[in-house]
Every structure is written in structure tokens, then in C-alpha cells.
Design a protein around this motif. Structure first.
Motif, PDB file in Angstrom:
ATOM      1  N   ILE A 315       0.846  -1.186   0.000  1.00 37.23           N
ATOM      2  CA  ILE A 315       0.000   0.000   0.000  1.00 37.23           C
ATOM      3  C   ILE A 315       0.888   1.245   0.000  1.00 37.23           C
ATOM      4  CG2 ILE A 315      -1.974  -1.121   1.103  1.00 37.23           C
ATOM      5  CD1 ILE A 315      -1.084   0.074   3.774  1.00 37.23           C
ATOM      6  N   PRO A 316       0.395   2.347  -0.523  1.00 33.91           N
ATOM      7  CA  PRO A 316       1.203   3.569  -0.533  1.00 33.91           C
ATOM      8  C   PRO A 316       1.298   4.176   0.864  1.00 33.91           C
ATOM      9  CG  PRO A 316      -0.980   4.029  -1.381  1.00 33.91           C
ATOM     10  CD  PRO A 316      -0.910   2.548  -1.162  1.00 33.91           C
ATOM     11  N   GLY A 317       2.305   5.034   1.047  1.00 28.90           N
ATOM     12  CA  GLY A 317       2.436   5.740   2.313  1.00 28.90           C
ATOM     13  C   GLY A 317       3.274   4.981   3.323  1.00 28.90           C
ATOM     14  N   GLY A 318       3.143   5.390   4.598  1.00 30.77           N
ATOM     15  CA  GLY A 318       3.980   4.847   5.655  1.00 30.77           C
ATOM     16  C   GLY A 318       3.195   4.066   6.699  1.00 30.77           C
ATOM     17  N   HIS A 319       3.842   3.869   7.836  1.00 26.39           N
ATOM     18  CA  HIS A 319       3.281   3.054   8.904  1.00 26.39           C
ATOM     19  C   HIS A 319       1.994   3.659   9.471  1.00 26.39           C
ATOM     20  CE1 HIS A 319       4.081  -0.231  11.800  1.00 26.39           C
ATOM     21  NE2 HIS A 319       3.473   0.544  12.688  1.00 26.39           N
ATOM     22  N   MET A 320       2.042   4.951   9.767  1.00 28.93           N
ATOM     23  CA  MET A 320       0.929   5.593  10.449  1.00 28.93           C
ATOM     24  C   MET A 320      -0.171   6.061   9.504  1.00 28.93           C
ATOM     25  SD  MET A 320       1.980   5.116  13.465  1.00 28.93           S
ATOM     26  CE  MET A 320       0.592   5.883  14.281  1.00 28.93           C
ATOM     27  N   THR A 321       0.070   6.014   8.197  1.00 30.44           N
ATOM     28  CA  THR A 321      -0.963   6.436   7.247  1.00 30.44           C
ATOM     29  C   THR A 321      -1.705   5.258   6.631  1.00 30.44           C
ATOM     30  OG1 THR A 321       0.703   6.548   5.479  1.00 30.44           O
ATOM     31  CG2 THR A 321       0.222   8.597   6.663  1.00 30.44           C
ATOM     32  N   PHE A 322      -1.516   4.040   7.167  1.00 29.26           N
ATOM     33  CA  PHE A 322      -2.216   2.887   6.601  1.00 29.26           C
ATOM     34  C   PHE A 322      -3.742   3.047   6.636  1.00 29.26           C
ATOM     35  CE2 PHE A 322      -2.445   1.592  11.022  1.00 29.26           C
ATOM     36  CZ  PHE A 322      -3.694   0.994  11.095  1.00 29.26           C
ATOM     37  N   PRO A 323      -4.343   3.798   7.624  1.00 29.26           N
ATOM     38  CA  PRO A 323      -5.803   3.933   7.598  1.00 29.26           C
ATOM     39  C   PRO A 323      -6.343   4.523   6.298  1.00 29.26           C
ATOM     40  CG  PRO A 323      -4.968   4.621   9.734  1.00 29.26           C
ATOM     41  CD  PRO A 323      -3.778   4.425   8.839  1.00 29.26           C
ATOM     42  N   LEU A 324      -5.507   5.278   5.571  1.00 26.18           N
ATOM     43  CA  LEU A 324      -5.956   5.832   4.292  1.00 26.18           C
ATOM     44  C   LEU A 324      -6.203   4.739   3.263  1.00 26.18           C
ATOM     45  CD1 LEU A 324      -3.484   8.870   4.063  1.00 26.18           C
ATOM     46  CD2 LEU A 324      -5.868   8.874   4.854  1.00 26.18           C
ATOM     47  N   SER A 325      -5.679   3.542   3.524  1.00 23.63           N
ATOM     48  CA  SER A 325      -5.832   2.414   2.584  1.00 23.63           C
ATOM     49  C   SER A 325      -6.771   1.340   3.121  1.00 23.63           C
ATOM     50  CB  SER A 325      -4.457   1.793   2.284  1.00 23.63           C
ATOM     51  OG  SER A 325      -3.580   2.731   1.697  1.00 23.63           O
ATOM     52  N   LEU A 326      -7.602   1.668   4.119  1.00 25.24           N
ATOM     53  CA  LEU A 326      -8.439   0.631   4.747  1.00 25.24           C
ATOM     54  C   LEU A 326      -9.359  -0.052   3.739  1.00 25.24           C
ATOM     55  CD1 LEU A 326      -9.584   1.816   8.289  1.00 25.24           C
ATOM     56  CD2 LEU A 326      -7.960   0.026   7.669  1.00 25.24           C
ATOM     57  N   GLY A 327      -9.975   0.727   2.847  1.00 24.16           N
ATOM     58  CA  GLY A 327     -10.854   0.116   1.858  1.00 24.16           C
ATOM     59  C   GLY A 327     -10.113  -0.902   1.007  1.00 24.16           C
ATOM     60  N   ARG A 328      -8.917  -0.535   0.583  1.00 25.53           N
ATOM     61  CA  ARG A 328      -8.097  -1.440  -0.227  1.00 25.53           C
ATOM     62  C   ARG A 328      -7.698  -2.671   0.581  1.00 25.53           C
ATOM     63  NH1 ARG A 328      -2.595   0.594  -3.300  1.00 25.53           N
ATOM     64  NH2 ARG A 328      -1.703  -1.449  -3.801  1.00 25.53           N
ATOM     65  N   ILE A 329      -7.344  -2.480   1.853  1.00 19.88           N
ATOM     66  CA  ILE A 329      -6.948  -3.604   2.707  1.00 19.88           C
ATOM     67  C   ILE A 329      -8.088  -4.600   2.851  1.00 19.88           C
ATOM     68  CG2 ILE A 329      -6.350  -4.231   5.079  1.00 19.88           C
ATOM     69  CD1 ILE A 329      -4.745  -1.563   5.190  1.00 19.88           C
ATOM     70  N   VAL A 330      -9.284  -4.087   3.132  1.00 18.84           N
ATOM     71  CA  VAL A 330     -10.442  -4.968   3.341  1.00 18.84           C
ATOM     72  C   VAL A 330     -10.807  -5.686   2.044  1.00 18.84           C
ATOM     73  CG1 VAL A 330     -12.892  -5.034   3.940  1.00 18.84           C
ATOM     74  CG2 VAL A 330     -11.317  -3.652   5.299  1.00 18.84           C
ATOM     75  N   ASP A 331     -10.795  -4.963   0.922  1.00 15.32           N
ATOM     76  CA  ASP A 331     -11.137  -5.597  -0.355  1.00 15.32           C
ATOM     77  C   ASP A 331     -10.128  -6.680  -0.721  1.00 15.32           C
ATOM     78  OD1 ASP A 331     -13.345  -3.996  -0.620  1.00 15.32           O
ATOM     79  OD2 ASP A 331     -12.401  -2.566  -1.992  1.00 15.32           O
ATOM     80  N   ARG A 332      -8.856  -6.403  -0.481  1.00 10.99           N
ATOM     81  CA  ARG A 332      -7.817  -7.401  -0.798  1.00 10.99           C
ATOM     82  C   ARG A 332      -7.956  -8.621   0.097  1.00 10.99           C
ATOM     83  NH1 ARG A 332      -5.344 -10.774  -2.409  1.00 10.99           N
ATOM     84  NH2 ARG A 332      -3.188 -10.927  -3.167  1.00 10.99           N
ATOM     85  N   THR A 333      -8.317  -8.398   1.350  1.00  4.67           N
ATOM     86  CA  THR A 333      -8.520  -9.519   2.273  1.00  4.67           C
ATOM     87  C   THR A 333      -9.716 -10.360   1.840  1.00  4.67           C
ATOM     88  OG1 THR A 333      -7.589  -8.195   4.084  1.00  4.67           O
ATOM     89  CG2 THR A 333      -8.834 -10.155   4.696  1.00  4.67           C
ATOM     90  N   ARG A 334     -10.778  -9.700   1.383  1.00  5.11           N
ATOM     91  CA  ARG A 334     -11.959 -10.443   0.909  1.00  5.11           C
ATOM     92  C   ARG A 334     -11.599 -11.311  -0.296  1.00  5.11           C
ATOM     93  NH1 ARG A 334     -16.331  -6.733  -1.613  1.00  5.11           N
ATOM     94  NH2 ARG A 334     -14.604  -6.582  -3.090  1.00  5.11           N
ATOM     95  N   ALA A 335     -10.841 -10.746  -1.250  1.00  5.87           N
ATOM     96  CA  ALA A 335     -10.454 -11.526  -2.438  1.00  5.87           C
ATOM     97  C   ALA A 335      -9.571 -12.702  -2.032  1.00  5.87           C
ATOM     98  CB  ALA A 335      -9.719 -10.618  -3.426  1.00  5.87           C
ATOM     99  N   PHE A 336      -8.663 -12.471  -1.082  1.00  2.38           N
ATOM    100  CA  PHE A 336      -7.778 -13.531  -0.583  1.00  2.38           C
ATOM    101  C   PHE A 336      -8.601 -14.643   0.079  1.00  2.38           C
ATOM    102  CE2 PHE A 336      -5.641 -14.881   3.433  1.00  2.38           C
ATOM    103  CZ  PHE A 336      -4.655 -15.688   2.889  1.00  2.38           C
ATOM    104  N   GLN A 337      -9.546 -14.247   0.926  1.00  3.56           N
ATOM    105  CA  GLN A 337     -10.386 -15.230   1.618  1.00  3.56           C
ATOM    106  C   GLN A 337     -11.238 -16.019   0.614  1.00  3.56           C
ATOM    107  OE1 GLN A 337     -14.064 -14.091   3.386  1.00  3.56           O
ATOM    108  NE2 GLN A 337     -13.509 -14.936   5.377  1.00  3.56           N
ATOM    109  N   ALA A 338     -11.744 -15.338  -0.412  1.00  2.00           N
ATOM    110  CA  ALA A 338     -12.553 -16.022  -1.420  1.00  2.00           C
ATOM    111  C   ALA A 338     -11.701 -17.048  -2.187  1.00  2.00           C
ATOM    112  CB  ALA A 338     -13.155 -15.006  -2.385  1.00  2.00           C
ATOM    113  N   GLY A 339     -10.458 -16.684  -2.445  1.00  2.00           N
ATOM    114  CA  GLY A 339      -9.548 -17.611  -3.110  1.00  2.00           C
ATOM    115  C   GLY A 339      -9.299 -18.858  -2.272  1.00  2.00           C
ATOM    116  N   LEU A 340      -9.149 -18.665  -0.953  1.00  2.00           N
ATOM    117  CA  LEU A 340      -8.975 -19.820  -0.065  1.00  2.00           C
ATOM    118  C   LEU A 340     -10.207 -20.718  -0.090  1.00  2.00           C
ATOM    119  CD1 LEU A 340      -7.332 -18.259   3.145  1.00  2.00           C
ATOM    120  CD2 LEU A 340      -6.223 -19.562   1.314  1.00  2.00           C
ATOM    121  N   ALA A 341     -11.388 -20.103  -0.093  1.00  2.00           N
ATOM    122  CA  ALA A 341     -12.627 -20.880  -0.088  1.00  2.00           C
ATOM    123  C   ALA A 341     -12.733 -21.726  -1.365  1.00  2.00           C
ATOM    124  CB  ALA A 341     -13.835 -19.953   0.034  1.00  2.00           C
ATOM    125  N   ARG A 342     -12.364 -21.147  -2.511  1.00  2.00           N
ATOM    126  CA  ARG A 342     -12.400 -21.920  -3.766  1.00  2.00           C
ATOM    127  C   ARG A 342     -11.408 -23.073  -3.717  1.00  2.00           C
ATOM    128  NH1 ARG A 342     -12.779 -16.701  -5.960  1.00  2.00           N
ATOM    129  NH2 ARG A 342     -10.529 -16.669  -6.410  1.00  2.00           N
TER     130      ARG A 342
END
Length: 344
Positions: A315-342
Motif C-alpha cells: 500500500i502507498p504511504g507509511g506506517h501511520m498512514t495505513f488507515p488511508l488504505s483501509l478500503g483497499r486492505i479490506v477488499d484485498r482480504t476479501r479476495a484472498f479469503q474467497a480464493g482460499l474458499a475456492r
């Protein structure tokens, strides 16, 4: 521009910690590290059992939306290795022995999936994540969420501490190592309890320190079903030398006469940085910040190669600015979890 913003925020926050760390470490426990150096993972991280003393208490949940919040508490199964430390553990730090976790599940009853969240260092309570991140995980992953409290934070913080987490990372190395050990056994105890409750998929995620604890859990049997460490690694030796947020720990070790070469030897022999996962690489999703000042990208990449190059999202940015990428983090986690389920 995000590079400069991320690094700038990380450096500012690192500087602000000088306002917190007003007190130097009071105990030089370097000579008590014998039981931990070169110890096997089975000694450092003994397996827990599902707790039989766990109590459940319904708590208030703003804007519940059909969700229920329960507070779980139990006595930590952690047993210190250092004989000298046990007196402090049982005395001054007694309140640290009660573990708590906040469990959100549907009013109609628990689902089949759960995810344990391990918070970061210096966090006094669960409110920020429970307002922002955890509801997104609850809805997007269709998983019940459990937020476990780390040692020396929140209700577990001794009254003698100046701030939450003061006693977790410090130059009192026995206490710091014991805090890591206790974090792992407490999270694994919760994992065992969830298995006993019939959950068929339990993942673990965490941010910063919580992400590091998450990574350790991938190296210990029985493992979670998957892990999602966020802005974290296990290279403690390098972090102590380079991360501005750990300046007090480094300065106090210098004051104790522990120079850079000896610090490196100690952390190498503690073995966190060389732990290897038994959880397959495809069951790990790493989310890291490219311009992180505390968790440097080259160290992450070195560990990533050593761990078999699991899926990684930068993700772009640094350690303390990760909240700016929360939507991306959650979406990537959902895709990862869906891949595991398949795959399953």
C-alpha cells in the motif's frame, strides 16, 4: 507526494513518543535472558488449551445492526520462564494475568467463520478499530470478529505504568520477551476456544505489533486457517536500531552497556527473526507499506523471500498512514479469503 507524507507522519509520531517515554527502564534484565536464548519454539511458545474459566458478558454495542457484543475474560495460561521475573508477574503485574477479548457476532448466533484481530503497541482501548476497521471486516468477510487485548494495555495495564504499553517494549528485555510470549499464548488460547465453539474457519490479523504476533502464530501448531499481518515483520534487531519509535529501548540498552553488536547477538539468539512458518504461503496475505519508516520495506522483502513469497499487497504511504488504505486492505482480504474458499 504520498511517499513524503507517509515518511513525514512516521517521523513526527516517532518524535512525539519522546513525550511518552519520560521514564527510563528501571530493570536491567540482560543477565537473566539465559532461559530464552537459543530456546526452541516449543519452549518459548508452549501450546495452550481451550480455557475452562472463560466468562461471557454482554456489552453495549452502538448501532448494533443485528450484532451482539460480548466481552470474554479468562486467566492467562502464560507462565514466565525467568525465576526472577515471576515475582513481578504475580505481584506488581497481577492485573496483566486477566485476558479480555471483545466478540462481535450476529444476534441470531455465531457464524462458521471468525477472525481474531490483534491491535498495535500503545493502544489504550479498542474504540478506533471497532468504529472503523472491524465492522468492515465483519460485513465484508461474513466473519465474526474478536478483538483480543494485548498484555500491558487497556484493562491489563498496571497502575504503575505511565501509559498503555510502556511495559511491553522496553530495555527490560525479560519483561519484553515475556510480553511477546504472553501475547502469543493468549491469542492461541482464544483460537483454541473458538475451535471448541464449532468455528470451522478462524483467521488472525493484526497491525504493527499485532501483525508481528500474527506472524508468530503462523509458525506454531495448531495454526490459524490464515493470517493477514499488516505493516509488520519479525526483524526486531533491525527495528530497535532503526525505528524512531523504539528510541527509548535502544538508548536504555546503551545505558546498560549493551552495545550494537551485543544487541544483535541477543536478538539473533532470541530467534524471532529466524522463525519459519508451518502455515503454507498461500494461506498468508501480507499487507505492507512501501514507505514505512518503522517497518522498512527491504526488511519486509527479506523476510518475505525467507517465508516462501506469500501473497503480498504493497500500500502507498507509511506506517501511520495505513488507515488511508483501509478500503483497499479490506477488499484485498476479501479476495484472498474467497480464493482460499475456492481452493478448499
Amino acid at each position: 507526494p504520498m511517499v513524503h507524507v507517509g515518511r513525514g507522519v512516521d517521523r513526527i509520531v516517532g518524535g512525539l513518543t519522546h513525550l511518552l517515554h519520560l521514564r527510563a527502564a528501571q530493570h536491567n534484565t540482560v543477565d537473566d535472558l539465559g532461559p530464552y536464548l537459543d530456546a526452541s519454539p516449543s519452549v518459548l511458545f508452549p501450546a495452550p488449551v481451550a480455557p475452562r474459566d472463560l466468562t461471557r458478558r454482554r456489552a453495549r454495542l452502538p448501532r448494533s445492526g443485528g450484532r451482539v457484543l460480548e466481552t470474554l475474560t479468562w486467566h492467562s495460561q502464560h507462565v514466565p520462564l525467568c525465576p526472577h521475573y515471576r515475582a513481578r508477574h504475580a505481584g506488581e503485574y497481577a492485573r496483566n494475568q486477566t485476558v479480555s477479548a471483545r466478540w462481535v457476532h450476529p444476534r441470531t448466533g455465531p457464524r462458521r467463520r471468525a477472525i481474531i484481530y490483534v491491535h498495535g503497541w500503545l493502544e489504550p482501548g479498542p474504540w478506533v478499530e471497532e468504529a472503523v476497521l472491524l465492522p468492515k471486516l465483519y460485513d465484508t468477510l461474513a466473519a465474526d470478529v474478536l478483538h483480543v487485548q494485548l498484555p500491558f494495555h487497556g484493562a491489563r495495564n498496571p497502575k504503575s505504568a505511565l501509559f498503555h504499553g510502556e511495559f511491553f517494549w522496553s530495555a527490560d528485555l525479560v519483561r519484553s520477551v515475556e510480553a511477546v510470549r504472553q501475547s502469543c499464548i493468549d491469542a492461541r488460547t482464544l483460537l483454541a476456544w473458538l475451535r471448541s465453539q464449532g468455528y470451522t474457519e478462524v483467521g488472525v490479523t493484526g497491525i504493527s505489533l499485532g501483525g508481528s504476533i500474527t506472524m508468530v502464530l503462523a509458525c506454531l501448531a495448531p495454526t490459524p486457517d490464515y493470517i493477514v499481518p499488516i505493516v509488520s515483520h519479525l526483524q526486531l534487531a533491525e527495528a530497535v536500531e532503526e525505528a524512531p519509535i523504539l528510541w527509548r529501548m535502544k538508548a536504555d540498552l546503551e545505558r546498560f552497556g549493551v552495545d550494537k553488536a551485543r544487541r544483535h547477538e541477543i536478538f539473533r539468539r532470541l530467534g524471532l527473526g529466524s522463525m519459519k512458518p508451518i502455515l503454507p504461503a498461500e494461506r498468508q496475505l501480507w499487507i505492507m507499506a512501501r514507505d514505512d519508516v518503522y517497518i522498512a520495506a527491504p526488511l519486509v522483502e527479506a523476510q518475505w523471500h525467507a517465508w516462501g513469497e506469500p501473497p503480498i499487497e504493497w500500500i502507498p504511504g507509511g506506517h501511520m498512514t495505513f488507515p488511508l488504505s483501509l478500503g483497499r486492505i479490506v477488499d484485498r482480504t476479501r479476495a484472498f479469503q474467497a480464493g482460499l474458499a475456492r481452493r478448499d
